[in-house]
Write an enzyme that holds these catalytic residues in place. Structure first.
Site, PDB file in Angstrom:
ATOM      1  N   HIS A 234       0.835  -1.213   0.000  1.00  0.00           N
ATOM      2  CA  HIS A 234       0.000   0.000   0.000  1.00  0.00           C
ATOM      3  C   HIS A 234       0.869   1.262   0.000  1.00  0.00           C
ATOM      4  O   HIS A 234       0.678   2.165  -0.830  1.00  0.00           O
ATOM      5  CB  HIS A 234      -0.915  -0.011   1.229  1.00  0.00           C
ATOM      6  N   GLU A 235       1.799   1.304   0.917  1.00  0.00           N
ATOM      7  CA  GLU A 235       2.655   2.495   1.027  1.00  0.00           C
ATOM      8  C   GLU A 235       3.589   2.620  -0.171  1.00  0.00           C
ATOM      9  O   GLU A 235       3.963   3.726  -0.566  1.00  0.00           O
ATOM     10  CB  GLU A 235       3.456   2.442   2.330  1.00  0.00           C
TER      11      GLU A 235
ATOM     12  N   HIS B  48       1.891   4.705  -2.770  1.00  0.00           N
ATOM     13  CA  HIS B  48       2.055   6.141  -2.498  1.00  0.00           C
ATOM     14  C   HIS B  48       3.466   6.603  -2.851  1.00  0.00           C
ATOM     15  O   HIS B  48       3.654   7.663  -3.471  1.00  0.00           O
ATOM     16  CB  HIS B  48       1.802   6.428  -1.011  1.00  0.00           C
TER      17      HIS B  48
END
Length: 351
Positions: free
Chosen positions: A17-18, A21
């Site tokens: 997920h990170e 980003h």
């Protein structure tokens, strides 16, 4: 061993997920100060290419700290082309959406891997035939194997339901019985049923149920890609609808699970098979992606809403409003986490 598997799976999901980003931020030239798996006290850290990569004490989440973005200080302004707050709203939206998108992508990769390894499903074999149903009147019998409906080849029980629901008029079923191929014309009727949320619905049915026999799907590369796409879309839709039903009160709040339930599910799956573990991990990844897109200020979805507001009004929300909504968002998230843990404890003691 179950706890270790849970922490590894959770850390992997957070990392992916990170990473979404991070990749989007770096693509737009935003400096990333910290990439953290976990919150709280730093346990291990290594600086690489201007970013501190670290593991922290509390492994229930993670974050990337970008230049010019700090929820605890919305008034923070950092100048420079490498600052998040100097980017255009649509670029910030892409950076924010990249995290949940990475979770959907990961789920698709896992479902594709499952398809390649050998996804299993219910066979298209009939277990029971409801009396006076269309199938009963057509002469369908227990243990009949449905191999084709009209021109559609049938590989699983799921295929049967899709064709019946999405068709009109009578259907021609090709049945394998005692090594003979038999054709039966069946006209489905509209019957009362329940969906996965136990709501009463009406749908086309012929009055049959599966035998429970499980078969392994033999999928080509292209079919595996379709399988991965369909499974990701289905699980995403299911979770979006689940959140909607929860808000509407159709699903009781007692159904919300916390970290204990998640840990147990992952632990049980890991002891079953690698396919079971991949399936649960894919579902949790989709869940993480969907939940992060909810318009709650402390989540990616909330920040996306702020940026859409800025695109429409040509001005940012005031610092006071931003801070108030962010705190409210954290209160909502904290309450949901506590409710999940409360429900988990109740399930343990009510067993």
């Amino acid at each position: 061993m179950g706890t270790i598997t849970f922490l590894l799976v959770l850390s992997f999901l957070v990392f992916f997920h990170e990473l979404g980003h991070f990749v989007a931020a770096r693509y737009f030239g935003v400096k990333v100060h910290v990439f953290s798996i976990g919150f709280g006290k730093q346990l291990f850290a290594k600086e690489w290419r201007g970013t501190t990569w670290q593991f922290s004490l509390i492994p229930l989440g993670g974050y990337v700290k970008m230049k010019g973005q700090d929820d605890s200080n919305p008034a923070l302004i950092e100048s420079g082309d490498d600052s998040y707050n100097t980017k255009k709203p649509w670029q910030r939206i892409v950076i924010l959406f990249a995290g949940p998108f990475a979770n959907f992508l990961l789920a698709a990769i896992l479902y594709f891997s499952i398809a390649i390894m050998g996804a299993s499903t219910f066979a298209a074999q009939i277990g029971t035939v409801q009396k006076d149903s269309p199938a009963f009147h057509a002469g369908i019998l227990k243990d009949d194997l449905i191999v084709r409906i009209n021109e559609h080849e049938i590989k699983s029980w799921e295929d049967i339901g899709k064709i019946i629901v999405n068709s009109q008029g009578a259907l021609k079923f090709y049945i394998k019985r005692d090594n003979k191929l038999i054709a039966k014309t069946i006209n489905p009727h509209i019957s009362d049923s329940q969906n996965m949320f136990k709501e009463k619905i009406k749908k086309r049915m012929i009055g049959i149920s599966p035998s429970g026999k499980v078969v392994q799907l033999d999928l080509s590369l292209s079919e595996s890609l379709v399988y991965a796409y369909e499974k990701t879309i289905f699980s995403s839709t299911m979770i979006f609808q689940g959140v909607q039903k929860l808000i509407q009160g159709i699903i009781p709040s007692s159904e919300i699970g916390g970290v204990i339930t998640i840990g147990k599910v992952i632990s049980d799956a890991s002891q079953s098979s690698i396919i079971a573990l991949f399936t649960i991990t894919a579902l949790i990844s989709v869940n993480l992606g969907v939940l992060n897109l909810l318009p709650i200020p402390a989540l990616d979805g909330g920040h996306i809403m702020f940026n859409i507001y800025e695109m429409i009004t040509k001005r940012k929300p005031s610092d006071k409003v931003f801070m108030f909504l962010t705190i409210a968002g954290w209160v909502i998230l904290g309450s949901l986490m506590l409710l999940g843990i409360y429900n988990d404890i109740n399930r343990i003691f009510l067993k």
